[in-house]
Design a protein around this motif. Sequence first.
Motif, mmCIF file in Angstrom:
data_model
loop_
_atom_site.group_PDB
_atom_site.id
_atom_site.type_symbol
_atom_site.label_atom_id
_atom_site.label_comp_id
_atom_site.label_asym_id
_atom_site.label_seq_id
_atom_site.Cartn_x
_atom_site.Cartn_y
_atom_site.Cartn_z
ATOM 1 N N ALA A 168 43.281 28.951 38.281
ATOM 2 C CA ALA A 168 44.440 28.096 38.553
ATOM 3 C C ALA A 168 45.540 28.864 39.264
ATOM 4 O O ALA A 168 46.417 28.282 39.887
ATOM 5 C CB ALA A 168 44.968 27.508 37.252
ATOM 6 N N ARG A 169 45.511 30.209 39.133
ATOM 7 C CA ARG A 169 46.570 31.027 39.713
ATOM 8 C C ARG A 169 45.984 32.144 40.581
ATOM 9 O O ARG A 169 46.227 33.321 40.337
ATOM 10 C CB ARG A 169 47.432 31.627 38.600
ATOM 11 C CG ARG A 169 48.281 30.584 37.916
ATOM 12 C CD ARG A 169 49.009 31.155 36.711
ATOM 13 N NE ARG A 169 49.926 30.167 36.153
ATOM 14 C CZ ARG A 169 51.197 30.033 36.540
ATOM 15 N NH1 ARG A 169 51.698 30.825 37.451
ATOM 16 N NH2 ARG A 169 51.952 29.107 36.001
ATOM 17 N N GLY A 170 45.185 31.735 41.563
ATOM 18 C CA GLY A 170 44.740 32.701 42.556
ATOM 19 C C GLY A 170 45.939 33.116 43.396
ATOM 20 O O GLY A 170 46.986 32.477 43.355
ATOM 21 N N LEU A 180 43.030 37.050 46.019
ATOM 22 C CA LEU A 180 42.725 37.665 44.722
ATOM 23 C C LEU A 180 42.577 36.556 43.697
ATOM 24 O O LEU A 180 43.429 35.653 43.636
ATOM 25 C CB LEU A 180 43.862 38.594 44.292
ATOM 26 C CG LEU A 180 43.930 39.960 44.962
ATOM 27 C CD1 LEU A 180 45.284 40.605 44.734
ATOM 28 C CD2 LEU A 180 42.826 40.872 44.443
ATOM 29 N N CYS A 181 41.503 36.625 42.892
ATOM 30 C CA CYS A 181 41.388 35.653 41.806
ATOM 31 C C CYS A 181 42.415 36.027 40.731
ATOM 32 O O CYS A 181 42.953 37.136 40.733
ATOM 33 C CB CYS A 181 39.976 35.617 41.244
ATOM 34 S SG CYS A 181 39.564 37.025 40.205
ATOM 35 N N GLU A 182 42.694 35.119 39.824
ATOM 36 C CA GLU A 182 43.767 35.400 38.867
ATOM 37 C C GLU A 182 43.440 36.588 37.973
ATOM 38 O O GLU A 182 44.333 37.333 37.597
ATOM 39 C CB GLU A 182 44.131 34.144 38.058
ATOM 40 C CG GLU A 182 43.079 33.615 37.131
ATOM 41 C CD GLU A 182 43.675 32.479 36.276
ATOM 42 O OE1 GLU A 182 43.298 31.322 36.522
ATOM 43 O OE2 GLU A 182 44.505 32.745 35.407
ATOM 44 N N HIS A 183 42.160 36.817 37.673
ATOM 45 C CA HIS A 183 41.799 37.941 36.800
ATOM 46 C C HIS A 183 42.005 39.279 37.506
ATOM 47 O O HIS A 183 42.589 40.212 36.961
ATOM 48 C CB HIS A 183 40.346 37.798 36.335
ATOM 49 C CG HIS A 183 40.115 36.521 35.584
ATOM 50 N ND1 HIS A 183 40.730 36.260 34.387
ATOM 51 C CD2 HIS A 183 39.378 35.423 35.901
ATOM 52 C CE1 HIS A 183 40.376 35.041 33.975
ATOM 53 N NE2 HIS A 183 39.561 34.520 34.876
ATOM 54 N N ASP A 187 44.650 42.271 36.720
ATOM 55 C CA ASP A 187 44.193 43.656 36.505
ATOM 56 C C ASP A 187 44.942 44.629 37.403
ATOM 57 O O ASP A 187 45.383 45.695 36.975
ATOM 58 C CB ASP A 187 42.693 43.777 36.821
ATOM 59 C CG ASP A 187 41.856 43.328 35.634
ATOM 60 O OD1 ASP A 187 42.460 43.091 34.561
ATOM 61 O OD2 ASP A 187 40.638 43.189 35.803
ATOM 62 N N LEU A 188 45.079 44.265 38.677
ATOM 63 C CA LEU A 188 45.677 45.185 39.642
ATOM 64 C C LEU A 188 47.183 45.322 39.474
ATOM 65 O O LEU A 188 47.738 46.382 39.723
ATOM 66 C CB LEU A 188 45.396 44.699 41.079
ATOM 67 C CG LEU A 188 44.040 45.042 41.659
ATOM 68 C CD1 LEU A 188 43.851 44.343 43.000
ATOM 69 C CD2 LEU A 188 43.903 46.555 41.860
ATOM 70 N N TYR A 189 47.832 44.228 39.067
ATOM 71 C CA TYR A 189 49.292 44.232 39.086
ATOM 72 C C TYR A 189 49.934 44.118 37.714
ATOM 73 O O TYR A 189 51.134 43.952 37.616
ATOM 74 C CB TYR A 189 49.794 43.116 40.019
ATOM 75 C CG TYR A 189 49.405 43.410 41.443
ATOM 76 C CD1 TYR A 189 50.109 44.337 42.196
ATOM 77 C CD2 TYR A 189 48.290 42.799 42.011
ATOM 78 C CE1 TYR A 189 49.730 44.645 43.488
ATOM 79 C CE2 TYR A 189 47.904 43.110 43.305
ATOM 80 C CZ TYR A 189 48.630 44.032 44.041
ATOM 81 O OH TYR A 189 48.240 44.342 45.314
ATOM 82 N N LYS A 190 49.129 44.265 36.637
ATOM 83 C CA LYS A 190 49.695 44.033 35.305
ATOM 84 C C LYS A 190 50.791 45.047 34.952
ATOM 85 O O LYS A 190 51.670 44.749 34.162
ATOM 86 C CB LYS A 190 48.597 44.042 34.244
ATOM 87 C CG LYS A 190 47.884 45.372 34.084
ATOM 88 C CD LYS A 190 46.690 45.233 33.163
ATOM 89 C CE LYS A 190 45.858 46.507 33.208
ATOM 90 N NZ LYS A 190 44.518 46.304 32.665
ATOM 91 N N GLU A 191 50.732 46.251 35.565
ATOM 92 C CA GLU A 191 51.769 47.233 35.244
ATOM 93 C C GLU A 191 53.081 46.913 35.952
ATOM 94 O O GLU A 191 54.123 47.414 35.584
ATOM 95 C CB GLU A 191 51.303 48.641 35.644
ATOM 96 C CG GLU A 191 50.213 49.143 34.711
ATOM 97 C CD GLU A 191 49.577 50.431 35.195
ATOM 98 O OE1 GLU A 191 50.062 50.990 36.192
ATOM 99 O OE2 GLU A 191 48.596 50.850 34.577
ATOM 100 N N GLN A 192 53.015 46.097 36.977
ATOM 101 C CA GLN A 192 54.225 45.769 37.729
ATOM 102 C C GLN A 192 54.862 44.459 37.281
ATOM 103 O O GLN A 192 56.023 44.211 37.567
ATOM 104 C CB GLN A 192 53.922 45.674 39.228
ATOM 105 C CG GLN A 192 53.459 46.993 39.810
ATOM 106 C CD GLN A 192 53.220 46.887 41.301
ATOM 107 O OE1 GLN A 192 54.063 46.418 42.034
ATOM 108 N NE2 GLN A 192 52.060 47.321 41.740
ATOM 109 N N VAL A 193 54.077 43.640 36.619
ATOM 110 C CA VAL A 193 54.616 42.349 36.185
ATOM 111 C C VAL A 193 54.230 42.094 34.740
ATOM 112 O O VAL A 193 53.093 42.302 34.332
ATOM 113 C CB VAL A 193 54.085 41.185 37.063
ATOM 114 C CG1 VAL A 193 54.767 41.173 38.404
ATOM 115 C CG2 VAL A 193 52.593 41.255 37.210
ATOM 116 N N SER A 194 55.203 41.653 33.950
ATOM 117 C CA SER A 194 54.898 41.360 32.563
ATOM 118 C C SER A 194 54.235 39.993 32.450
ATOM 119 O O SER A 194 53.562 39.686 31.493
ATOM 120 C CB SER A 194 56.177 41.394 31.726
ATOM 121 O OG SER A 194 57.119 40.507 32.284
#
Length: 276
Positions: A168-170, A180-183, A187-194
């Motif tokens: 739902a959030r590609g 990028l798929c939502e997963h 994975d790639l940006y989880k450290e930059q966004v909460s």
Amino acid sequence: MAEKTPVFNTPGVVLRTTDVGDRDRMLTVLTPEYGKLSVFARGVRKITSGSLPAAQLFAYADFTLRRGSQHCYLNEAAIRETFLGISGTIEGAALASYLCEAADELSVPDVASPELAQLVLNTLWTVSAGKRPRHIVKGAFEMRVAAIAGYQPDVAGCCVCGNEDCGARGMLDIMNGRLLCEHCYNDLYKEQVSQYIPADTPLTDEYGQTVLFRRVTPGVLRALRYILYTDPKRQFSFTVDGEDAVLFADACETYLLHHIGHGYKTLSFYKSVEGL
Ligand SMILES: [Zn+2]
């Protein structure tokens, strides 16, 4: 002897007009075979000039031109289509002005551009007929013209895992033209966004480069795939509604303007008359 035939015939669409003096006009004409041509139309604004209908903005005509050292000269022109419906609404005229300005900027003098010429023609037909929603015409044009200019994004599947279903959030990576798929995005940006980012927040990718994303729902992704992978003759035969329509419009416009590198006054005017 000139190397090129001095007089030649070509169909073309007028993308821009500039009046010169009392009777003359400079035209920018997009042709399939010769790309963009600057054409000096001497005396064309005289009421007796048979070529006047073909020397109007958006006119589609058969031109007989003579090559000069700086630009071409108009010998004569026979109008094929004036697209009168475009000026029927201020919104349609504003949209056509913006799209023709973008086409003017992305076309190249003396380089054959049949795809771009066909896209512009199809777009003017569609705006003039007024049967397709303008946000569809605008978004489809923006994405297609970016692709023709060499910036085609790969929206077949996620650029990391290859999954066609992006959830739902590609996310569309505007700068790199990839999905990028939502997963994988998480994975790639989880450290930059909460949490999932709002649009417009620049992040940093795996190479330390700034990246900009636009959210693509399944409905938006369907529309993008349709635009980029379907028969250009059926360019505008899709629908995108509700929240998807807003995301779609934003993604297409952002994608084109980012790759061009600036905005347009004609686009600002279009948005003001649409109340956007
Ligand atoms: Zn993925």
